[in-house]
Design a protein around this motif. Sequence first.
Motif, PDB file in Angstrom:
ATOM      1  N   LEU A   1      15.592  21.084  57.579  1.00 42.62           N
ATOM      2  CA  LEU A   1      16.969  21.517  57.822  1.00 42.62           C
ATOM      3  C   LEU A   1      17.585  20.715  58.959  1.00 42.62           C
ATOM      4  CD1 LEU A   1      16.758  25.428  57.679  1.00 42.62           C
ATOM      5  CD2 LEU A   1      17.614  23.891  55.914  1.00 42.62           C
ATOM      6  N   SER A   2      18.829  20.301  58.760  1.00 41.48           N
ATOM      7  CA  SER A   2      19.551  19.639  59.846  1.00 41.48           C
ATOM      8  C   SER A   2      20.033  20.696  60.841  1.00 41.48           C
ATOM      9  CB  SER A   2      20.756  18.872  59.292  1.00 41.48           C
ATOM     10  OG  SER A   2      21.733  19.793  58.819  1.00 41.48           O
ATOM     11  N   LYS A   3      20.479  20.224  61.996  1.00 41.39           N
ATOM     12  CA  LYS A   3      20.976  21.153  63.006  1.00 41.39           C
ATOM     13  C   LYS A   3      22.182  21.924  62.467  1.00 41.39           C
ATOM     14  CE  LYS A   3      21.815  21.412  67.961  1.00 41.39           C
ATOM     15  NZ  LYS A   3      21.821  20.668  69.230  1.00 41.39           N
ATOM     16  N   ARG A   4      23.061  21.242  61.740  1.00 40.96           N
ATOM     17  CA  ARG A   4      24.240  21.895  61.161  1.00 40.96           C
ATOM     18  C   ARG A   4      23.829  22.936  60.126  1.00 40.96           C
ATOM     19  NH1 ARG A   4      28.786  22.869  63.019  1.00 40.96           N
ATOM     20  NH2 ARG A   4      29.568  20.746  63.255  1.00 40.96           N
ATOM     21  N   GLU A   5      22.852  22.588  59.281  1.00 41.44           N
ATOM     22  CA  GLU A   5      22.376  23.554  58.274  1.00 41.44           C
ATOM     23  C   GLU A   5      21.738  24.763  58.944  1.00 41.44           C
ATOM     24  OE1 GLU A   5      21.435  20.372  54.664  1.00 41.44           O
ATOM     25  OE2 GLU A   5      19.856  20.951  56.066  1.00 41.44           O
TER      26      GLU A   5
END
Length: 211
Positions: A151-155
Amino acid sequence: MNEQQTDTIRLLIADDHAMILEMLQLYLNGVSDITVETVPDLPSAVRELDKSGPFDLVLVDLDMPGMDGLSGLSKALEHNGGKPVGILTSSPSPRVVEEVMALGGAGIVLKTASLKNLANEIRFMAGGGRYLPIELVEKRQSTSDESGTGLSKREFGVLELLAEGMPNRDIGAALTLAEPTVKMHVKSICKKLGVSNRTQAVIAARDRKLI
């Protein structure tokens, strides 16, 4: 005599659990350079700060009456004249950790931790340091690509708002994202967590201790 008084750290602890307060006070009474006052909730803390403050350090329980989430941290900081205020809690989510630090909190003291390092943690925060237990530091560093999820930070940010039951429109407003972009992130989160909908994504994330 005056030098000793100057070097003494004035500490205020606010927690609605009497046993926690008694345990902390008993331990800290044996520490020569720390004096401690205790109160049972945030309104009492604010009154004490206005009457006897500012304190060198204030520790406030995250879940006690009057806190209203982390808005209580901001209120305590305001009434403590900008001097350090930290959070007492048991198992904060990565989002809570980020918010505490973003709001200017002095750090987080875990109720589940041993008391043996508490005095040093208090001295560090009272001296202007920002303290996080190593387990929270490691969790914070790994949130952008949590093991096995990618997971990305935004996700991750979208996921935490999903867990609060927010619809896509509100998530978009909170994160300044267009609603179609939020939908795209939700779809990507579900794919990476191996689930088919947002409800399952929240359940899976909680099972994996991501939130």
